[in-house]
Design an enzyme around this catalytic site. Structure first.
Site, PDB file in Angstrom:
ATOM      1  N   CYS A  36     -40.717 -16.183-105.288  1.00 54.47           N
ATOM      2  CA  CYS A  36     -41.651 -15.515-106.192  1.00 54.47           C
ATOM      3  C   CYS A  36     -41.698 -14.013-106.001  1.00 54.47           C
ATOM      4  O   CYS A  36     -42.338 -13.309-106.789  1.00 54.47           O
ATOM      5  CB  CYS A  36     -43.056 -16.082-106.015  1.00 54.47           C
ATOM      6  SG  CYS A  36     -43.686 -15.805-104.356  1.00 54.47           S
ATOM      7  N   CYS A 107     -45.360 -20.942-100.652  1.00 54.02           N
ATOM      8  CA  CYS A 107     -46.356 -19.919-100.329  1.00 54.02           C
ATOM      9  C   CYS A 107     -46.859 -20.088 -98.903  1.00 54.02           C
ATOM     10  O   CYS A 107     -47.106 -19.102 -98.204  1.00 54.02           O
ATOM     11  CB  CYS A 107     -47.547 -20.013-101.279  1.00 54.02           C
ATOM     12  SG  CYS A 107     -47.087 -20.217-102.991  1.00 54.02           S
TER      13      CYS A 107
HETATM   14 FE1  FES Z   1     -45.811 -16.195-104.394  1.00 56.84          FE
HETATM   15 FE2  FES Z   1     -47.549 -18.059-103.821  1.00 56.84          FE
HETATM   16  S1  FES Z   1     -46.531 -17.784-105.700  1.00 56.84           S
HETATM   17  S2  FES Z   1     -46.803 -16.579-102.533  1.00 56.84           S
END
Ligand code: FES
Length: 211
Positions: A36, A107
């Protein structure tokens, strides 16, 4: 509206424990997630007689799950020995939070990796690394992935700023594709030194800029 998060996750997200920075930490690390692009920084203070974590803080630039996991793992790690803290894994963190949605596993992995890397950084700085592999160009490049390019908020490798890496006789040479007079050149150099110098067999790090 029903949140996909447990009460515990929401509670830690809204009131995260141990947020912030430790000045002059004994170990620290910045981890980024390839999934992400988010980041987490972890800082530790260590009681060197007992090899125990006295204090730990984190800064998250990630989502709610990342913040909640940073909060719970710092709580779990505080007071533990380095060896005990290294064993904290994302499963334990997720269980302590009453579960995380599976799509959010990366995450919590990110926060856990941040803690492990901060411990590793401490061990490297204090000559405590047991398995000492010789430093290679690959190892250096992996570490450069943790140096941010302040222009884009992404790492130096991903933004193609690393044009050359050489490792020879304890000297690491890194060439970065920005002018030496660039406003961020010194910051980038300092961060590279911080990441590469702790490697056990590195005596000197030379950072060159292309102009
Ligand atoms: Fe990036 Fe959770 S979506 S740390």
């Amino acid at each position: 509206m029903k949140f996909p998060y447990s009460e515990k996750v929401l509670e830690h997200f809204k009131h995260p424990r141990n947020v912030g920075k430790i000045e002059n930490p004994d170990g620290n690390a910045l981890e980024g997630s390839p999934a992400c692009g988010d980041m987490v920084a972890v800082y530790i203070k260590v009681d060197s007689d007992k090899n125990r974590i006295e204090d730990v803080k984190f800064e998250s630039y990630g989502c709610a799950s990342n913040i909640a996991t940073g909060s719970i793992i710092t709580e779990l790690a505080k007071g533990k020995t380095l060896d005990e803290a290294k064993k904290i894994d994302w499963k334990e963190a997720s269980e302590a939070l009453g579960g995380l949605p599976p799509i959010k596993a990366h995450c919590s992995v990110l926060a856990v990796e941040g803690l492990r890397s901060a411990i590793q950084n401490y061990e490297e700085r204090h000559g405590l690394v047991k398995e000492q592999k010789p430093t290679t160009v690959e190892i250096v490049r992996k570490r450069l992935k943790k140096v941010m390019n302040p222009l884009s908020g992404l790492d130096l490798v991903r933004t193609n700023l690393v044009t050359d890496v050489e490792v020879e006789g304890g000297v690491v040479r890194v060439v970065i594709d920005i002018p030496s007079g660039h406003q961020f050149a010194n910051n980038i150099r300092d961060e590279i030194l911080e990441k590469i110098e702790p490697l056990w067999d590195v005596n000197q790090v030379v950072v060159e800029f292309t102009e």
